[in-house]
Design an enzyme around this catalytic site. Structure first.
Site, short mmCIF file in Angstrom:
data_model
loop_
_atom_site.label_atom_id
_atom_site.label_comp_id
_atom_site.label_asym_id
_atom_site.label_seq_id
_atom_site.Cartn_x
_atom_site.Cartn_y
_atom_site.Cartn_z
NE ARG A 1 -4.10 0.53 1.82
CZ ARG A 1 -5.18 0.58 2.32
NH1 ARG A 1 -5.35 1.34 3.33
NH2 ARG A 1 -6.17 0.13 1.83
NE ARG B 1 -10.17 -5.65 0.66
CZ ARG B 1 -9.42 -4.55 1.17
NH1 ARG B 1 -10.26 -3.36 1.67
NH2 ARG B 1 -8.23 -4.36 0.90
CB CYS C 1 -14.05 0.78 -0.30
SG CYS C 1 -13.49 2.57 -0.13
CG ASP D 1 -13.52 5.97 -1.76
OD1 ASP D 1 -13.66 6.17 -0.36
OD2 ASP D 1 -12.58 5.95 -2.31
CD GLN E 1 -13.14 -2.28 -0.87
OE1 GLN E 1 -12.15 -2.25 0.03
NE2 GLN E 1 -14.28 -2.93 -0.40
N1 NVA Z 1 -9.91 6.32 -1.94
C1 NVA Z 1 -9.69 6.19 -0.55
C2 NVA Z 1 -9.74 4.75 -0.35
C3 NVA Z 1 -9.60 4.22 1.01
C4 NVA Z 1 -9.61 2.68 1.06
C5 NVA Z 1 -8.12 6.62 -0.43
O1 NVA Z 1 -7.31 6.23 -1.36
O2 NVA Z 1 -7.90 6.89 0.89
N1 CP Z 2 -11.22 -0.08 2.20
C1 CP Z 2 -10.14 -0.29 2.64
O1 CP Z 2 -9.18 -0.39 1.79
O2 CP Z 2 -9.87 -0.07 4.10
P1 CP Z 2 -8.45 0.47 4.95
O3 CP Z 2 -7.73 1.48 4.42
O4 CP Z 2 -8.99 0.59 6.44
O5 CP Z 2 -7.63 -0.87 4.52
#
Ligand code: NVA
Ligand code: CP
Length: 299
Positions: free
Chosen positions: A102, A285, A257, A217, A132
């Site tokens: 991530r 998930r 999500c 979102d 997701q």
């Molecule tokens: N669009 C959001 C999704 C979080 C799971 C982000 O990138 O923070």
């Molecule tokens: N939806 C999602 O990816 O949640 P987190 O940011 O908590 O991992």
């Protein structure tokens, strides 16, 4: 060796197979049966952004499959102090069986995949969030059946999640209406590539007409915190609430999500209401990523 950096890295058949496997693994897990298929396997998890669902689901998933997960925050590993990405990829890839990432820059995930001798899983980048979508498609299937031929409305920001819904529209055969403020449309490269499967709107009501699923979102994603106030103004007509859902089919489902901001992108009445699938979506998930790990590590 396969990677899962974008949804379209895998064939439609393989994606469907993973989702069906996830549904089976969920039943197996709930029955109390033991599955040690990933015994002695190790998963490295490199995170430079916060996470609840993604982190917990991958760690718990590896434990449930008899393997081990290492959480590597950029505050703790040398990558965060400037060790070259390529060097980190070679070293970490030589020690583990798969790597979850991530990271802010999608490019780093691509660099890892070119240099690490292990499958790479994108656990959210600025570009996309394929894990997701595995959970979302699994959840729709469990609750409503096949999504093929249905219409989905994406309401809000043309962000990483929106891009992945565009890829899912192609892979799973649904139509996608995307409603965003004018300056927040998805990346033009994605718009061009998935033009056949999407319709762009600047009005949320129009995008929701007779749809089967409404998804949204946060208005400001991680890394965009300084834009929060500006975005609240730009997105004020893009809240998913009861009035908006009234334009959709009467049995419409709602997904998000998470994390969610009640009173911003979604009203409490919708996210906590009877059409919301968000808790199963979040739990799935775990099951979807266990199926993904089995697919990537065991084949
Ligand atoms: N669009 C959001 C999704 C979080 C799971 C982000 O990138 O923070
Ligand atoms: N939806 C999602 O990816 O949640 P987190 O940011 O908590 O991992």
């Amino acid at each position: 060796m396969k990677h899962f950096i974008n949804l379209d890295d895998l064939s439609n058949n393989d994606l469907t197979q993973i989702i069906d496997q996830a549904i089976a693994l969920k039943k197996q897990h709930k029955s109390g049966a033991i599955n040690n298929t990933l015994e002695n396997k190790t998963l490295a998890m490199i995170f430079d952004k916060s996470s609840t669902r993604t982190r917990v689901s991958f760690e718990a998933g590896m434990a449930q499959l008899g393997g081990h997960a290492l959480f590597l925050s950029d505050r703790d590993i040398q990558l965060g102090r400037g060790e070259p990405i390529i060097d980190s990829a070679i070293v970490i890839g030589s020690m583990v069986d798969a790597i979850v990432m991530r990271v802010s820059s999608h490019e780093s995930i691509d660099t890892f995949s070119q240099n690490a001798n292990a499958p790479i899983i994108n656990a959210l980048s600025d570009e996309s969030h394929p894990c997701q979508l595995l959970a979302d498609m699994m959840t729709y299937k469990e609750h409503k059946g096949d999504i093929q031929g249905k219409t989905v409305a994406w309401i809000g920001d043309g962000n990483n999640m929106c891009h992945t819904y565009m890829q899912a529209a192609k892979a799973f055969g649904f139509k996608l209406n995307i409603a965003t403020p004018k300056n927040y449309q998805p990346d033009p490269v994605f718009v061009e590539k998935y033009a056949h499967y999407i319709h762009l709107f600047t009005n949320a009501q129009d995008a929701c007409q007779a749809v089967d699923l409404v998804v949204t979102d946060v208005w400001a994603s991680m890394g965009q915190e300084s834009e929060q106030n500006m975005r609240e103004i730009a997105f004020k007509d893009f809240q998913v609430n009861d009035k908006l859902l009234a334009h959709a089919k009467s049995d419409v489902a709602f997904m998000h999500c998470l994390p969610a901001h009640r009173g911003e992108e979604v009203s409490a009445s919708v996210i906590d209401g009877s059409q919301s699938l968000v808790w199963d979506e979040a739990e799935n998930r775990l099951h979807a990523q266990k199926a993904l790990l089995l697919y990537l590590i065991n084949t």
